[in-house]
Design a protein around this motif. Structure first.
Motif, PDB file in Angstrom:
ATOM      1  N   TYR A 155       0.844  -1.198   0.000  1.00 51.48           N
ATOM      2  CA  TYR A 155       0.000   0.000   0.000  1.00 51.48           C
ATOM      3  C   TYR A 155       0.874   1.240   0.000  1.00 51.48           C
ATOM      4  CZ  TYR A 155      -4.205   2.626   0.061  1.00 51.48           C
ATOM      5  OH  TYR A 155      -5.214   3.458  -0.345  1.00 51.48           O
ATOM      6  N   ASP A 156       0.465   2.225  -0.794  1.00 47.75           N
ATOM      7  CA  ASP A 156       1.213   3.483  -0.849  1.00 47.75           C
ATOM      8  C   ASP A 156       0.276   4.637  -0.493  1.00 47.75           C
ATOM      9  OD1 ASP A 156       2.879   5.604  -1.331  1.00 47.75           O
ATOM     10  OD2 ASP A 156       2.925   5.364  -3.520  1.00 47.75           O
ATOM     11  N   SER A 157       0.342   5.029   0.780  1.00 52.05           N
ATOM     12  CA  SER A 157      -0.485   6.169   1.221  1.00 52.05           C
ATOM     13  C   SER A 157       0.227   7.483   0.884  1.00 52.05           C
ATOM     14  CB  SER A 157      -0.716   6.087   2.731  1.00 52.05           C
ATOM     15  OG  SER A 157       0.503   6.370   3.410  1.00 52.05           O
TER      16      SER A 157
ATOM     17  N   LEU B 141       1.558  12.958   2.322  1.00 54.96           N
ATOM     18  CA  LEU B 141       0.337  12.148   2.129  1.00 54.96           C
ATOM     19  C   LEU B 141      -0.351  12.417   0.795  1.00 54.96           C
ATOM     20  CD1 LEU B 141      -1.376  10.151   3.856  1.00 54.96           C
ATOM     21  CD2 LEU B 141      -2.743  12.123   4.565  1.00 54.96           C
ATOM     22  N   LYS B 142      -0.827  11.360   0.179  1.00 55.01           N
ATOM     23  CA  LYS B 142      -1.562  11.519  -1.074  1.00 55.01           C
ATOM     24  C   LYS B 142      -2.950  12.073  -0.787  1.00 55.01           C
ATOM     25  CE  LYS B 142       0.351   7.605  -3.710  1.00 55.01           C
ATOM     26  NZ  LYS B 142       0.951   8.325  -4.816  1.00 55.01           N
ATOM     27  N   PRO B 143      -3.487  12.907  -1.662  1.00 51.65           N
ATOM     28  CA  PRO B 143      -4.900  13.296  -1.523  1.00 51.65           C
ATOM     29  C   PRO B 143      -5.760  12.037  -1.688  1.00 51.65           C
ATOM     30  CG  PRO B 143      -3.811  14.489  -3.339  1.00 51.65           C
ATOM     31  CD  PRO B 143      -2.847  13.444  -2.858  1.00 51.65           C
TER      32      PRO B 143
ATOM     33  N   GLU C 247       4.827  -1.578   3.055  1.00 53.34           N
ATOM     34  CA  GLU C 247       3.810  -0.537   2.900  1.00 53.34           C
ATOM     35  C   GLU C 247       4.495   0.812   3.072  1.00 53.34           C
ATOM     36  OE1 GLU C 247      -0.455  -1.877   4.768  1.00 53.34           O
ATOM     37  OE2 GLU C 247       1.051  -1.098   6.111  1.00 53.34           O
ATOM     38  N   ASN C 248       3.868   1.852   2.549  1.00 56.28           N
ATOM     39  CA  ASN C 248       4.316   3.221   2.818  1.00 56.28           C
ATOM     40  C   ASN C 248       3.190   3.896   3.585  1.00 56.28           C
ATOM     41  OD1 ASN C 248       5.743   5.644   2.716  1.00 56.28           O
ATOM     42  ND2 ASN C 248       5.000   6.185   0.668  1.00 56.28           N
ATOM     43  N   MET C 249       3.360   3.959   4.922  1.00 58.16           N
ATOM     44  CA  MET C 249       2.254   4.444   5.759  1.00 58.16           C
ATOM     45  C   MET C 249       2.652   5.726   6.495  1.00 58.16           C
ATOM     46  SD  MET C 249      -0.157   2.496   4.972  1.00 58.16           S
ATOM     47  CE  MET C 249      -1.431   2.646   6.204  1.00 58.16           C
TER      48      MET C 249
ATOM     49  N   THR D  81       8.126  11.890   0.669  1.00 57.89           N
ATOM     50  CA  THR D  81       8.025  10.481   1.100  1.00 57.89           C
ATOM     51  C   THR D  81       7.133   9.655   0.172  1.00 57.89           C
ATOM     52  OG1 THR D  81       6.162  10.925   2.568  1.00 57.89           O
ATOM     53  CG2 THR D  81       8.381  11.071   3.543  1.00 57.89           C
ATOM     54  N   ASP D  82       6.465  10.346  -0.758  1.00 55.63           N
ATOM     55  CA  ASP D  82       5.636   9.621  -1.727  1.00 55.63           C
ATOM     56  C   ASP D  82       6.486   9.082  -2.892  1.00 55.63           C
ATOM     57  OD1 ASP D  82       3.381   8.528  -2.799  1.00 55.63           O
ATOM     58  OD2 ASP D  82       2.568  10.409  -3.597  1.00 55.63           O
ATOM     59  N   ALA D  83       7.724   9.542  -2.979  1.00 56.59           N
ATOM     60  CA  ALA D  83       8.631   8.970  -3.998  1.00 56.59           C
ATOM     61  C   ALA D  83       9.387   7.828  -3.316  1.00 56.59           C
ATOM     62  CB  ALA D  83       9.571  10.038  -4.523  1.00 56.59           C
ATOM     63  N   GLU D  84       8.600   6.849  -2.831  1.00 52.77           N
ATOM     64  CA  GLU D  84       9.149   5.754  -2.010  1.00 52.77           C
ATOM     65  C   GLU D  84       9.602   4.552  -2.822  1.00 52.77           C
ATOM     66  OE1 GLU D  84       6.024   5.990  -2.779  1.00 52.77           O
ATOM     67  OE2 GLU D  84       5.710   3.923  -3.399  1.00 52.77           O
ATOM     68  N   GLY D  85       8.959   4.366  -3.989  1.00 52.53           N
ATOM     69  CA  GLY D  85       9.268   3.173  -4.785  1.00 52.53           C
ATOM     70  C   GLY D  85      10.731   3.146  -5.174  1.00 52.53           C
TER      71      GLY D  85
HETATM   72 ZN    ZN Z   1       4.364   7.049  -3.680  1.00 52.99          ZN
END
Ligand code: ZN
Ligand code: BES
Ligand code: ZN
Length: 486
Positions: A251-253, A258-260, A301-303, A328-332
């Motif tokens: 899961y990628d939150s 944080l993603k909208p 997961e990215n929580m 932190t959304d550029a986690e992959g």
């Molecule tokens: Zn992401």
């Protein structure tokens, strides 16, 4: 589903229904028996036309091409699956290569038959349609080798089932599909095939390996991470060692960045790269490909939480390269950086990563196309050529040094997020390139499958949800290079 081939003329085959493909919009083909009725119904080959009294289904096909065959057969299956019939018959529609036509035939059926209804209380009855009879009579005066046809059907079924295997993983909800579940599935898969082995590594191993970029992403998840290593070894001396690395974000939150809400929805599909890599190994084992094939899956997961990694953090990756976290959304790319470094220790001849890496890839290429990135022009072109025979779409996205400048960091070796939002898929690819050692620069390719991995509407033979993007494309590629075909 059983598909049987016979050289009997189609009219001599007893079946509950007949399927006829309509190539000619003027309805002049010899297989068309209901020209008047079809004209009366104004059927011009768009979609399907079912004549219940005659027990015939007409299916429009744009042209006799492999992907059109897949689409037509998937449409035929969908139109007949709810009828009270147990079989149908069809002539063979061959376009060029016989084996490939039958591969496409089987893929159309098995891809079209896929459904994910586990969470529907009101499940549809299982289809009674269980058999298809193909007549090859039309080709009886040529040197038609039934073995080619049967082999094609077998390969097509393996291709489609491998993609469907990935779809089941991707469609599963994040509550159930945790990194531990992915590891369990990989172990079960390995136990099912003699040529497969699986090693699962936990968080302690990641610590011992200095996989701090991977670990950072996992930090505020209640589920521990897993590094999963699947290996397929052929019975023959392997021609090459090929490694697939898969992004397995269960899961990628978005984490603290944080993603909208609208963008978070569907992020259970951020494990599509890992699911594809696992499915490729399964397919390779079934096809008995003469390569040693590895899948390295980075599952986490990215929580979000008090222990989350943060924009401003600096991570020391397994390779020693320091990474400034700006988003932190550029986690992959962080997970992949450590997994790619791990993979290079295994000395691959070809190294391919698969990832739903960037929204930018979707913006740039649309929802149907994946990006190919890397340093080796020939490898990228060859991959595109062979992979597209699967019906998947690929576009090569080119690196350049101006874009490379955008991921420079003032305080670390590299930044995980570019200073401009333009060219986001390429800057993500360039980030990964930083973790590819000199001797592997030309052996590596990155596939950004963010666009087609998960569908919010049906297209072709793909239905809502996961599409298994990357699976058949890579298997087609492997299959082609097996033969040394150019
Ligand atoms: Zn992401
Ligand atoms: N998993 C997403 C990419 C994605 C988006 C996949 C939409 C499928 C559909 C990835 O982790 C991500 O969030 N990437 C960011 C990177 C940015 C913060 C530099 C993106 O693309 O916006
Ligand atoms: Zn992601």
């Amino acid at each position: 589903m059983r598909i049987e081939i016979s050289n009997k003329p189609i009219q001599e085959i007893l079946a509950d229904f007949e399927v006829i493909l309509v190539v000619d919009k003027n309805l002049n083909h010899k297989f068309i028996k209901d020209k008047e009725t079809l004209e009366f119904l104004n059927f011009k080959g768009d979609g399907t036309c079912l004549l219940s009294k005659e027990k015939r289904l007409y299916v429009g096909i744009k042209a006799l091409k492999f992907d059109e065959i897949r689409i037509a057969l998937a449409n035929a299956y969908k139109a007949l699956k709810d009828l009270k019939i147990s079989n149908f018959k069809i002539a063979s529609y061959i376009c060029g290569c016989k084996t490939k036509s039958f591969i496409a035939f089987a893929e159309g059926i098995f891809l079209g038959a896929y459904k994910f209804d586990k969470y529907k209380s009101d499940k549809k009855e299982e289809s009674s349609l269980k058999e298809i009879f193909i007549s090859t009579d039309e080709y009886s005066d040529t040197e038609f080798d039934i073995n080619h046809a049967e082999n094609g059907l077998r390969i097509g079924e393996i291709m489609a089932n491998s993609a469907n295997f990935a779809k089941n993983i991707i469609n599963e909800i994040p509550e159930i599909y945790t990194p531990e579940k992915m590891a369990e599935d990989a172990e079960v898969l390995a136990s099912d095939y003699a040529g497969l082995t699986c090693k699962v590594y936990d968080e302690n191993f990641l610590v011992s390996q200095n996989m701090n970029a991977f670990l950072a992403v996992n930090r505020s998840s209640s589920h521990p991470p897993r590094l999963i290593h699947l290996i397929y070894k052929p019975e023959v001396e392997p021609k090459k060692r090929i490694i697939f690395v898969g992004k397995g974000l269960t899961y990628d939150s978005g984490g603290l960045s944080l993603k909208p809400s609208d963008y978070m929805l569907t992020m259970k599909s951020d494990k599509s790269g890992a699911a594809a890599a696992m499915a490729i190994v399964k397919g390779a084992a079934e096809l008995e490909l003469p390569f040693e094939i590895h899948a390295i899956l980075g599952a986490t997961e990215n929580m979000i939480g008090g222990n989350s990694y943060k924009p401003d953090d600096i991570l020391i990756s397994r390779s020693g390269v320091t990474i400034e976290v700006r988003n932190t959304d550029a986690e992959g790319r962080l997970v992949l950086a450590d997994c790619l470094d791990f993979a290079q220790d295994l000395e691959p001849d070809i190294l391919i990563d698969l990832a739903t890496l960037t929204g930018a890839c979707m913006v740039g290429l649309g929802e149907y196309t994946s990006g190919i990135l890397g340093n080796n022009e020939e490898l990228k072109k060859e991959f595109k050529k062979y992979a597209e025979e699967s019906g998947e779409f690929y576009t090569i996205l080119e690196f350049n040094d101006y874009l490379r400048d955008l991921i420079k960091s003032n305080i670390a070796d590299i930044s995980n997020s570019a200073s401009s939002r333009y060219g986001g898929s390429i800057t993500a690819g360039l980030f990964l390139d930083k973790f590819i050692r000199k001797e592997y620069k030309d052996k590596w390719m990155h596939l950004d499958i963010a666009g087609p991995a998960y569908l919010e509407k049906d297209w072709g033979y793909n239905s809502f949800g996961a599409s298994g993007a990357g699976v058949r494309a890579c298997l087609y590629y492997l299959f082609k290079i097996t033969k040394g075909e150019k």
